[in-house]
Every structure is written in structure tokens, then in C-alpha cells.
Design an enzyme around this catalytic site. Structure first.
Site, short mmCIF file in Angstrom:
data_model
loop_
_atom_site.label_atom_id
_atom_site.label_comp_id
_atom_site.label_asym_id
_atom_site.label_seq_id
_atom_site.Cartn_x
_atom_site.Cartn_y
_atom_site.Cartn_z
N ASN A 62 -10.82 -3.07 -5.31
CA ASN A 62 -10.09 -2.14 -6.17
C ASN A 62 -10.78 -1.84 -7.50
O ASN A 62 -10.42 -0.90 -8.20
CB ASN A 62 -8.66 -2.64 -6.44
CG ASN A 62 -7.73 -2.51 -5.24
OD1 ASN A 62 -6.80 -3.29 -5.08
ND2 ASN A 62 -7.97 -1.52 -4.39
N TRP A 63 -11.81 -2.63 -7.85
CA TRP A 63 -12.57 -2.35 -9.08
C TRP A 63 -13.27 -1.00 -9.00
O TRP A 63 -13.67 -0.45 -10.02
CB TRP A 63 -13.60 -3.44 -9.34
CG TRP A 63 -13.01 -4.79 -9.57
CD1 TRP A 63 -13.01 -5.85 -8.70
CD2 TRP A 63 -12.31 -5.26 -10.73
NE1 TRP A 63 -12.37 -6.92 -9.24
CE2 TRP A 63 -11.93 -6.60 -10.50
CE3 TRP A 63 -11.97 -4.67 -11.96
CZ2 TRP A 63 -11.22 -7.35 -11.42
CZ3 TRP A 63 -11.26 -5.44 -12.88
CH2 TRP A 63 -10.90 -6.74 -12.62
N ASP A 102 0.81 -1.21 0.00
CA ASP A 102 0.00 0.00 0.00
C ASP A 102 0.85 1.27 0.00
O ASP A 102 1.93 1.29 0.57
CB ASP A 102 -0.92 0.00 1.23
CG ASP A 102 -2.09 0.95 1.08
OD1 ASP A 102 -2.33 1.42 -0.05
OD2 ASP A 102 -2.75 1.22 2.09
N ARG A 130 -0.72 8.64 -10.25
CA ARG A 130 -0.78 7.51 -9.33
C ARG A 130 -0.16 6.24 -9.94
O ARG A 130 0.48 5.45 -9.25
CB ARG A 130 -2.23 7.20 -8.97
CG ARG A 130 -2.94 8.25 -8.12
CD ARG A 130 -4.40 7.85 -7.87
NE ARG A 130 -4.49 6.49 -7.36
CZ ARG A 130 -4.27 6.17 -6.07
NH1 ARG A 130 -3.99 7.10 -5.19
NH2 ARG A 130 -4.35 4.92 -5.67
#
Ligand code: IPE
Ligand code: MG
Length: 222
Positions: free
Chosen positions: A50-51, A2, A15
């Protein structure tokens, strides 16, 4: 793994640059783990949650994982690493990515020096739900349902319970990672953002682990 997004944002980068930089961290950690004899290493690469991220980022992560497997599987194979995946192989995972996953697992299936499990489209609750579905499908009667019956229907029943879980980026959560399996794992939290993580950070976490006293609900033997 993370902190990729924050690592990138702090540098004024997209990102996705953080995800790309995370590759170095992963391979340094794997190398370090091999050096100290870690036999089982599981990394959280993509969660069932995470979708929800922007489509661009999801697409990037799918392609990135695919390319990482193509570029790195021979090297992992040469090091004696068995690559495995834990998670749902549902329709949302592009076929090409699934194909690379199967190829990488097949290529390295006979390796035993280390098992590197990539939790991909993985959720701890989903894993338990899938195990319960399997129980029902197997027609197991209610009074035969026990911890063993569930444990042997998890994605990888041969995986030992993790001794140590490391959460990076200063978050103090489990976030649906290996919920069943970590019942008695030692948890180590570090502020290091994943792209900055190196084998020394792994060693530091292992030293912290070695200072812990594990009683598994019992009392101190001394
Ligand atoms: C983790 O980094 C990588 C994946 C979930 C694939 P993040 O993308 O969650 O980074 P932060 O938490 O936004 O910094
Ligand atoms: Mg995050």
C-alpha cells in the site's frame, strides 16, 4: 477490508471518505464477532504494497489508523479485546503511529475474550522472509528446518490457523494476506464493499463456512 475507494468513488467522494466509512464496518464486525464467540479476528488494514499509493492517501491512512486507536482502544479494552499488530515496524511507519500501536497493545494485553490482530504494514511474503531470517540468525541447520521451525518464527506463533478468510469487494485474490497461515482456511468472497459490511455479512460468511466440508487433504470420514 477491501473496497473503500470504490465505495467512495460511487458516491462522488474522495477515496479517503471510504476509509473513514470503513470504521463503522470494522466495529460492527467486531461486535458481531464477539456476539458469536469468535476468539481470533485478524483484519488487513495496510499492506506492504500500500506504500505505492499516492502520498496523500498513505498519509491519511497513517493518521486515520492512529486516531482510530486513540478514539477506540478504551472501548475495545472494555469489551475484553486484546489488540495486536502484525507487520513490519519499519522506518516508513511514523513514530507517532508506532507509539499508539504499542500503547494499545499494552493497554489490552491481558484481555482474552478476543484477539483482534491488525495486519499493518503487513505482507505474507515479508512475514515468511522475516521468519527465514530469524531461522538463519538462530543458526538453525538446514536439516532442522521444518514447518514447525518456520511456524514458530511467524509474527504471532500462538495465533491458530484461520478457519475462515473473508474477502470483500468482489475481488478473488489473497493479495499477500497470511500466506503461510491460510493453507487450509476456507475462503469466502463477497461483493459487499468494505464500508457496507455489517455483522450480518459476517454471519452469512460463517454460515457458508459451516456448509463446507474440511478434509485437510485426507478423505471423508463417513
Ligand atoms: C481497502 O480499500 C483499504 C486499504 C487498503 C487501506 P481500498 O482502498 O483498496 O479500496 P478499493 O479497492 O480502491 O475500492
Ligand atoms: Mg483495494
Amino acid at each position: 477490508m477491501d473496497g473503500n475507494g470504490r465505495w467512495a468513488q460511487r458516491r462522488g467522494l474522495a477515496r479517503t471518505e471510504g476509509h473513514a466509512a470503513g470504521e463503522t464496518a470494522l466495529f460492527d464486525a467486531v461486535e458481531g464477532a464477539l456476539d458469536i464467540g469468535v476468539r481470533w479476528l485478524t483484519v488487513y488494514a495496510f499492506s506492504t504494497e500500500n506504500w505505492k499509493r499516492p502520498a496523500d492517501e498513505v498519509r491519511y491512512l497513517m493518521r486515520f489508523n492512529e486516531s482510530l486507536l486513540m478514539r477506540r482502544r478504551d472501548e475495545l479494552n472494555a469489551k475484553g479485546v486484546r489488540i495486536r499488530f502484525a507487520g513490519r515496524r519499519d522506518w516508513r511507519v511514523p513514530k507517532r503511529v508506532l507509539r499508539r500501536m504499542v500503547e494499545s497493545a499494552d493497554l489490552t494485553a491481558r484481555n482474552r475474550r478476543m484477539t483482534l490482530t491488525m495486519a499493518f504494514n503487513y505482507g505474507g511474503r515479508a512475514e515468511i522472509v522475516d521468519a527465514v531470517r530469524a531461522l538463519v540468525a538462530d543458526g538453525v541447520p538446514a536439516d532442522h528446518v521444518d514447518e514447525r521451525a518456520i511456524a514458530k518464527r511467524l509474527y504471532w506463533p500462538d495465533m491458530p490457523s484461520p478457519d475462515l478468510v473473508i474477502r470483500t469487494s468482489g475481488e478473488y485474490r489473497i493479495s499477500n494476506f497470511l500466506l503461510w497461515e491460510i493453507a487450509y482456511s476456507e475462503l469466502v468472497f463477497t461483493d459487499v464493499l468494505w464500508p457496507d459490511f455489517r455483522r450480518e455479512d459476517l454471519f452469512e460468511a460463517v454460515r457458508e463456512f459451516q456448509r463446507r466440508e474440511r478434509r485437510y487433504g485426507g478423505v471423508d470420514k463417513a
